[in-house]
Each structure stands twice: as C-alpha cells, then as structure tokens.
Design an enzyme around this catalytic site. Sequence first.
Site, mmCIF file in Angstrom:
data_model
loop_
_atom_site.group_PDB
_atom_site.id
_atom_site.type_symbol
_atom_site.label_atom_id
_atom_site.label_comp_id
_atom_site.label_asym_id
_atom_site.label_seq_id
_atom_site.Cartn_x
_atom_site.Cartn_y
_atom_site.Cartn_z
ATOM 1 N N TYR A 190 0.588 7.628 9.412
ATOM 2 C CA TYR A 190 0.826 6.599 8.406
ATOM 3 C C TYR A 190 1.527 7.165 7.186
ATOM 4 C CZ TYR A 190 -2.902 8.391 5.378
ATOM 5 O OH TYR A 190 -3.664 9.176 4.545
ATOM 6 N N ARG A 241 8.854 12.362 6.283
ATOM 7 C CA ARG A 241 7.520 12.841 6.634
ATOM 8 C C ARG A 241 6.891 11.957 7.705
ATOM 9 N NH1 ARG A 241 2.970 13.499 2.006
ATOM 10 N NH2 ARG A 241 3.032 11.218 2.138
ATOM 11 N N HIS A 300 -8.422 9.199 27.347
ATOM 12 C CA HIS A 300 -8.073 10.270 26.423
ATOM 13 C C HIS A 300 -6.648 10.788 26.645
ATOM 14 C CE1 HIS A 300 -12.299 10.205 25.415
ATOM 15 N NE2 HIS A 300 -12.112 11.131 24.487
ATOM 16 N N LYS A 313 0.114 13.586 8.827
ATOM 17 C CA LYS A 313 -0.530 12.474 8.105
ATOM 18 C C LYS A 313 -1.119 11.503 9.119
ATOM 19 C CE LYS A 313 0.223 9.773 3.884
ATOM 20 N NZ LYS A 313 -0.810 10.454 3.094
ATOM 21 N N GLU A 338 -7.274 21.277 -0.743
ATOM 22 C CA GLU A 338 -6.717 20.089 -1.409
ATOM 23 C C GLU A 338 -7.828 19.082 -1.639
ATOM 24 O OE1 GLU A 338 -3.850 18.135 1.085
ATOM 25 O OE2 GLU A 338 -5.112 18.250 2.869
ATOM 26 N N LEU A 363 -1.807 18.606 3.403
ATOM 27 C CA LEU A 363 -0.684 17.699 3.567
ATOM 28 C C LEU A 363 0.408 18.095 2.576
ATOM 29 C CD1 LEU A 363 0.411 15.074 4.913
ATOM 30 C CD2 LEU A 363 -0.441 13.872 2.893
#
Length: 288
Positions: free
Chosen positions: A32, A51, A101, A146, A178, A202
């Site tokens: 996302y 990204r 899976h 992300k 972070e 990230l």
Amino acid sequence: MEFALLNGEIIERSEAKVDVEDRGYQFGDGVYEVIRIYNGKMFTIDEHLKRFVKSADSIGISIPFTSLQLLEMLEELLIKNKLETGNIYMQVTRGISPRNHLFPTGNVEPTLVAYTIKGVRPLDSLKSGVKAILTEDLRWLRCDIKSLNLLGNLLAKQKASEEGCFEAIQHRGQDVTEGSSSNIFIVKDGSVITHESNNLILKGITKDVILELCTKNNIQVQERTFSLAELEEAEEVFLSSTTAEVMPIIEIDGKKIRAGVPGPINKKLQELFEKEIEKQCGLLVDKV
C-alpha cells in the site's frame, strides 16, 4: 457523494467492495501507499508511485497499470472527490483466489483500490511536540516492503496510545530502528542522524525529503544505526511520516527532551519542509 478507485474504474465508494477470498483480506498479501494532499495536489507523488511499484515487485505482484495510468486515475479521483487537504490511500493485492498459502496459478488479476481521506495538518502537535514510548521491534525482517502485514506496527502503536503517547519508538536490542508508523531522527553535536534505509526500516518518502533538505542547507547528516543510549542523550528527537510531516518528540518514556520543547534544527526543518510543500503544491494558508 464520495468515489473510490477499484481496478481502474472510479465508482461510488459505497459500491467499492472486494471478494472475501481476496488475498489481501486473507493473507495481507499486498502492499500500500499513503499520499499526502495539499491544495488539491499530490505531494511527492512520483516517489510514492516508485515505492509502490517497488514494494509490489518485491513480493511478485505485477501492477496491471503503468505509473502514468495510476497518476491519471488518482488525479481524476481527487477531482471527483474535491479533496483539498488530506490523503489518498492506495493498495494492490495479489487478487481473488481460493485460500491457499501458495501463490495462485493461472490468470488471477491483482486487485487495486484507492480512496481519499479528508484531514488537516496536525499543526498543534507540530508546534508543541509529542510524547513517545520505547518498545522492542518484533516485526519481520523485510520492513522495507510497505506490506499490508502491519500487526506488529499496530500493537506498538496501540501500546503507545494506551500510555497517552503519539508514537512507539522501536528497537532491536540496543539499536533503534523506526517508529510504528514513522522514521526516527536524533540530533547529536548538531548533526541529524537517522537509521540507514535497509531491510529493517521503511525507506520513508518524507525522510528522504528531509535528508535532501539537510544537504541543501548545510545541515550535517548521518544515515546510520544509533543506539538507545544515543537516543537518551540526544539534543533533539523528531519523527517523520507522510501525515505527521516533521514532528518533534519532546518526551520518551516520561523523560523530557530539551525540557519538553522542540529544538532549533527541528524547527528549521519544519520551515524548509513547508517551503518544499509550497514549491510542489502551492501556498499554505496555515503554517507551523
């Protein structure tokens, strides 16, 4: 009436629904982006799209649109929703397939969704600063993607909220990584220090803007791992994210930073960041 983007079509948001067997819902099998909107324009949109594509490529999802097509669709979505200030949320999943899976075989089209969210700049917090807690970083080792898999981040953020704080600063052992939804910076001997962009964090778009602003304005920068001890002894601490911009941290685990007031480098970077917003999106009515 609000609108959303679903697989290339802009439709009424109430009609934008996906199947229960979408792999984003069942496995978090997707990525996302959150894009900030100022004056009806997208800030750092090229970087966000790059990204987005890179994250999708990293997990083997081929987005069925070019970056230019995505840009055009997002611009149309903004116009339809008449959004002036806020965010666009966009995600792509591997698509709809019987639960397994293993990646689905055959012709399974990715699911692309985007919608807008109204929201003002957090001016009060930007001026006064926020509180944070420390927590062990329990996430996986590909934080550079992300991904929709945010449970570790959610648990950290919830813990911070329950303790009356804005953010949770995560660490692996003695090394700070972070925040739960932000990048973390310290100032030491006048130099801005933040974790290098590797698999443990990230690669923040706002972080990269800040580093570029530092370089252009003769503010020393170090991209390296820093310790909990360095964090505790820092002259200033601040965080960055798409929605929080350049946010001062004035207290960590009950201990005040700089007597609980934002520092001069943080304030300077806020000023420079606002100028960058105005350069890309036009004049801001309200400023820090």
